[in-house]
Design a protein around this motif. Structure first.
Motif, PDB file in Angstrom:
ATOM      1  N   PRO A 185      29.655  58.385  -1.217  1.00  0.00           N
ATOM      2  CA  PRO A 185      29.935  59.420  -1.950  1.00  0.00           C
ATOM      3  C   PRO A 185      29.534  60.763  -1.747  1.00  0.00           C
ATOM      4  O   PRO A 185      28.293  60.877  -0.843  1.00  0.00           O
ATOM      5  CB  PRO A 185      29.418  58.969  -3.454  1.00  0.00           C
ATOM      6  N   MET A 186      30.210  61.696  -1.901  1.00  0.00           N
ATOM      7  CA  MET A 186      29.736  62.938  -1.610  1.00  0.00           C
ATOM      8  C   MET A 186      28.399  63.216  -2.154  1.00  0.00           C
ATOM      9  O   MET A 186      27.650  64.420  -2.002  1.00  0.00           O
ATOM     10  CB  MET A 186      30.612  64.189  -1.718  1.00  0.00           C
ATOM     11  N   SER A 187      28.117  62.739  -3.529  1.00  0.00           N
ATOM     12  CA  SER A 187      27.008  63.047  -4.246  1.00  0.00           C
ATOM     13  C   SER A 187      25.656  62.815  -3.343  1.00  0.00           C
ATOM     14  O   SER A 187      24.793  63.386  -4.014  1.00  0.00           O
ATOM     15  CB  SER A 187      27.241  62.277  -5.642  1.00  0.00           C
ATOM     16  N   VAL A 188      25.826  62.016  -2.279  1.00  0.00           N
ATOM     17  CA  VAL A 188      24.872  61.693  -1.552  1.00  0.00           C
ATOM     18  C   VAL A 188      24.232  62.871  -1.021  1.00  0.00           C
ATOM     19  O   VAL A 188      22.880  63.111  -0.955  1.00  0.00           O
ATOM     20  CB  VAL A 188      25.092  60.676  -0.458  1.00  0.00           C
ATOM     21  N   LEU A 236      23.554  65.680  -2.470  1.00  0.00           N
ATOM     22  CA  LEU A 236      22.775  66.474  -3.313  1.00  0.00           C
ATOM     23  C   LEU A 236      21.399  65.704  -3.303  1.00  0.00           C
ATOM     24  O   LEU A 236      20.477  66.715  -3.512  1.00  0.00           O
ATOM     25  CB  LEU A 236      23.406  66.314  -4.724  1.00  0.00           C
ATOM     26  N   GLN A 237      21.267  64.520  -2.991  1.00  0.00           N
ATOM     27  CA  GLN A 237      19.952  63.886  -2.947  1.00  0.00           C
ATOM     28  C   GLN A 237      19.546  64.019  -1.607  1.00  0.00           C
ATOM     29  O   GLN A 237      18.195  63.984  -1.424  1.00  0.00           O
ATOM     30  CB  GLN A 237      19.916  62.332  -3.413  1.00  0.00           C
ATOM     31  N   PRO A 267      20.276  66.291   1.264  1.00  0.00           N
ATOM     32  CA  PRO A 267      20.946  67.469   1.977  1.00  0.00           C
ATOM     33  C   PRO A 267      20.643  67.899   3.441  1.00  0.00           C
ATOM     34  O   PRO A 267      21.128  68.978   3.859  1.00  0.00           O
ATOM     35  CB  PRO A 267      20.523  68.748   0.980  1.00  0.00           C
ATOM     36  N   HIS A 311      29.350  73.834   1.529  1.00  0.00           N
ATOM     37  CA  HIS A 311      30.096  73.908   0.215  1.00  0.00           C
ATOM     38  C   HIS A 311      30.789  72.718   0.168  1.00  0.00           C
ATOM     39  O   HIS A 311      31.122  71.861   1.028  1.00  0.00           O
ATOM     40  CB  HIS A 311      30.566  75.197  -0.422  1.00  0.00           C
ATOM     41  N   SER A 312      31.422  72.474  -0.915  1.00  0.00           N
ATOM     42  CA  SER A 312      32.071  71.131  -1.390  1.00  0.00           C
ATOM     43  C   SER A 312      33.389  70.892  -0.551  1.00  0.00           C
ATOM     44  O   SER A 312      33.506  69.846  -0.042  1.00  0.00           O
ATOM     45  CB  SER A 312      32.846  71.316  -2.809  1.00  0.00           C
TER      46      SER A 312
END
Length: 130
Positions: free
Chosen positions: A107-110, A112-113, A115, A87-88
């Motif tokens: 970025p942590m958004s990486v 999501l693409q 995982p 989790h975050s």
């Protein structure tokens, strides 16, 4: 404790879609597991993906890191960070470690693409050539 409550501390609101008490309990359980003598890791859970072992040093390093942070033994390169219980809050620790080990900032958004370890490893290898 009473001294802390008596001080005029600034208020910082924290917004989360997750239950704070559950997150704190999970973090506490994880910290107790990672400090136990036997390593305190759980067996790899049943996932939609079959286990595939790391193929190079970057993937081995990431699998070890994920295993330590998530408390899971036998992390495969196609196992989703989120399916393993990530989790975050754990992602923040993960990306701090990646930044320290590979001297890159992503970025942590990486996550999501990408995982899983295989795709995250590709991004790390690609960043090393930039």
């Amino acid at each position: 404790m009473s001294r802390l409550l008596a001080d005029d501390l600034p208020t910082v609101p924290i917004v989360s879609s997750m239950d704070l008490a559950s997150l704190l309990a999970q973090a506490d359980a994880l910290s107790r597991l990672t400090t136990s003598d036997d390593g305190g890791r759980f067996a790899r859970p049943e996932l939609d993906t079959d286990f595939e072992a790391p193929r190079d040093d970057i993937e081995k390093s990431l699998a070890e890191l994920w295993g330590n942070l998530l408390g899971v033994e036998g992390v495969g390169i196609h196992d989703s960070f989120f399916d393993l219980g990530g989790h975050s809050l754990i992602a923040v620790r993960l990306f701090n470690e990646i930044s320290d080990r590979y001297d890159i900032d992503m970025p942590m958004s990486v996550l999501l693409q990408s995982p899983d370890i295989a795709r995250l490893g590709e991004l790390i290898r690609g960043s090393a050539h930039d």
